[in-house]
Design an enzyme around this catalytic site. Sequence first.
Site, PDB file in Angstrom:
ATOM      1  N   HIS A 112       3.959  -1.294   0.344  1.00 30.47           N
ATOM      2  CA  HIS A 112       2.967  -2.028  -0.444  1.00 30.47           C
ATOM      3  C   HIS A 112       2.501  -3.233   0.367  1.00 30.47           C
ATOM      4  O   HIS A 112       3.320  -3.959   0.929  1.00 30.47           O
ATOM      5  CB  HIS A 112       3.617  -2.487  -1.756  1.00 30.47           C
ATOM      6  N   HIS A 145      -3.103   2.055  -5.559  1.00 31.57           N
ATOM      7  CA  HIS A 145      -3.185   1.113  -6.686  1.00 31.57           C
ATOM      8  C   HIS A 145      -4.646   0.722  -6.840  1.00 31.57           C
ATOM      9  O   HIS A 145      -5.222   0.116  -5.928  1.00 31.57           O
ATOM     10  CB  HIS A 145      -2.399  -0.170  -6.397  1.00 31.57           C
ATOM     11  N   ASP A 161      -3.556  -0.910 -11.375  1.00 30.42           N
ATOM     12  CA  ASP A 161      -2.591  -1.970 -11.157  1.00 30.42           C
ATOM     13  C   ASP A 161      -3.050  -3.178 -11.946  1.00 30.42           C
ATOM     14  O   ASP A 161      -4.245  -3.473 -12.000  1.00 30.42           O
ATOM     15  CB  ASP A 161      -2.537  -2.287  -9.665  1.00 30.42           C
ATOM     16  N   HIS A 162      -2.146  -3.837 -12.537  1.00 29.72           N
ATOM     17  CA  HIS A 162      -2.427  -5.009 -13.372  1.00 29.72           C
ATOM     18  C   HIS A 162      -3.592  -4.676 -14.310  1.00 29.72           C
ATOM     19  O   HIS A 162      -4.279  -3.699 -14.140  1.00 29.72           O
ATOM     20  CB  HIS A 162      -2.755  -6.249 -12.535  1.00 29.72           C
ATOM     21  N   CYS A 214      -2.969  -0.612  -1.917  1.00 29.31           N
ATOM     22  CA  CYS A 214      -3.170  -1.483  -3.078  1.00 29.31           C
ATOM     23  C   CYS A 214      -4.489  -2.227  -2.877  1.00 29.31           C
ATOM     24  O   CYS A 214      -4.556  -3.218  -2.140  1.00 29.31           O
ATOM     25  CB  CYS A 214      -2.016  -2.464  -3.252  1.00 29.31           C
ATOM     26  N   TYR A 272       1.132  -6.435 -16.706  1.00 29.69           N
ATOM     27  CA  TYR A 272       1.323  -5.052 -17.154  1.00 29.69           C
ATOM     28  C   TYR A 272       1.120  -4.899 -18.665  1.00 29.69           C
ATOM     29  O   TYR A 272       1.969  -4.369 -19.378  1.00 29.69           O
ATOM     30  CB  TYR A 272       2.705  -4.553 -16.702  1.00 29.69           C
TER      31      TYR A 272
HETATM   32  C1  DNO Z   1       2.942  -5.917  -8.418  1.00 30.32           C
HETATM   33  C2  DNO Z   1       3.391  -4.724  -7.701  1.00 30.32           C
HETATM   34  C3  DNO Z   1       4.418  -5.048  -6.625  1.00 30.32           C
HETATM   35  C4  DNO Z   1       4.968  -3.786  -6.001  1.00 30.32           C
HETATM   36  C5  DNO Z   1       6.032  -4.024  -4.957  1.00 30.32           C
HETATM   37  C6  DNO Z   1       6.398  -2.751  -4.278  1.00 30.32           C
HETATM   38  O1  DNO Z   1       2.404  -5.832  -9.471  1.00 30.32           O
HETATM   39  O2  DNO Z   1       2.335  -4.006  -7.213  1.00 30.32           O
HETATM   40  O3  DNO Z   1       5.452  -5.796  -7.194  1.00 30.32           O
HETATM   41  O4  DNO Z   1       5.542  -3.000  -6.994  1.00 30.32           O
HETATM   42  O5  DNO Z   1       5.634  -4.945  -4.029  1.00 30.32           O
HETATM   43  O6  DNO Z   1       7.615  -2.895  -3.623  1.00 30.32           O
END
Ligand code: DNO
Length: 410
Positions: free
Chosen positions: A257, A322, A363-364, A295, A380
């Site tokens: 990530h 992501h 994501d988020h 991401c 989340y």
């Molecule tokens: C945040 C996530 C990160 C991710 C880690 C992977 O929302 O995208 O915390 O899970 O960095 O190791």
Amino acid sequence: MEKTWRWFGKNDKITLAMLRQIGIEGIVTALHDVPLGKVWTREAIRDLREYIEAAGLRWSVVESLPVTETIKYGGPDRDEQIDIYQQSLRNLAAEGIRTVCYNFMPVLDWARTDLLHPNADGSSNLYFSYAEFAYFDIYILKRSGAREEWATIQIPLPAEKATAPAGPRDILAEVDALRATMTPEREHELVENIVIKTQGFVSGNFREDDEAPLEKFRQFLELYRGIDKAQLRANMKYFLEAIMPVCDECNINMCVHPDDPPIEILGLPRIVRTAEDIRWFLSAVPNPHNGLTFCAGSLSAGAYNDVVAMAREFAPRTHFVHLRSCHIFPNGDFTEASHLGGRADLVELCKIFSRPTLPFRVDHGRTMLGDEARGYNAGYSFLGRMFAMAQMQGVIAALEHEGQTLPHAL
Ligand code: DNO
């Protein structure tokens, strides 16, 4: 792409039955109860996999199998920890789970200064203020040398600087202005936001009930004394070379990530921020099992990143996506934009990543329509993420309809 959702295990307030109803196919999760640095046993993995499958879903991605600090800074017990990591990978593969997300960020995982930053429409978003983060570093953490460092840090500014203040940003002047108005409540909130609420549920280094989180934080930072970018890169290469034979044997795709936020903070090196960084780790260990979690949110928070160009370049080595997009303000601070706006161009990304089996998750998400009262993990929410997921499903369906996806291109 496969529609997945990050779910935090059997205690998550969002149940698998709810996820079925909103079109989710695969689950992204981890064994959140296993202490950092301990083997994930085959039995524990099987138990969770069966629980997920009983709900009509599949466990598609592990996020995260954490890489312990000793592996990152190269401590004396790193080989022992790598053995444990390899064993967990073998156990995951034996249960059919073959996509593993991790990060190589020292000490801190992702960071934000504000978790409920109000939007004009009444919803709220995550937000990162460089001045508040610098305030935390200088006056709350009281890291030695922090003030001198912030005097030289160049905050990445967006290309379209028409309305940007002239000249480089004077962070120290902003920090001093903040000091004049700071309250103990806001200081407490900054610690909660930066150390507890964003780390507690993801990193394993910190827990929500830590009594002296700042002291712990300082001890972690101490471990990295003398570790520069070159050393951290060497340690990442060492780790990847050690686990690749297991990934080959078990057909596991590792996907790192990117660093979030994508600048060097707290005197720590960050090595997965830019196209050059990604090229480096992909070519340092040129095994297709060594790949990336693309991401789009983390990458779009870096003003120097052309996210679409990076997606094109790195798609063949991307094993997990992501979907999230950031907006960068003229002074460099950033917030999480709508999934249909911001710098990341998620529509274009959906075209580029249109492999049928490639898992993606939104994501988020914003906090909206009562999410706040439900105590979800920061970033989340349920309704906010569901809304974003529906937007992405719509985009993907429209692209498919128009024949714009490229299922065989990659
Ligand atoms: C945040 C996530 C990160 C991710 C880690 C992977 O929302 O995208 O915390 O899970 O960095 O190791």
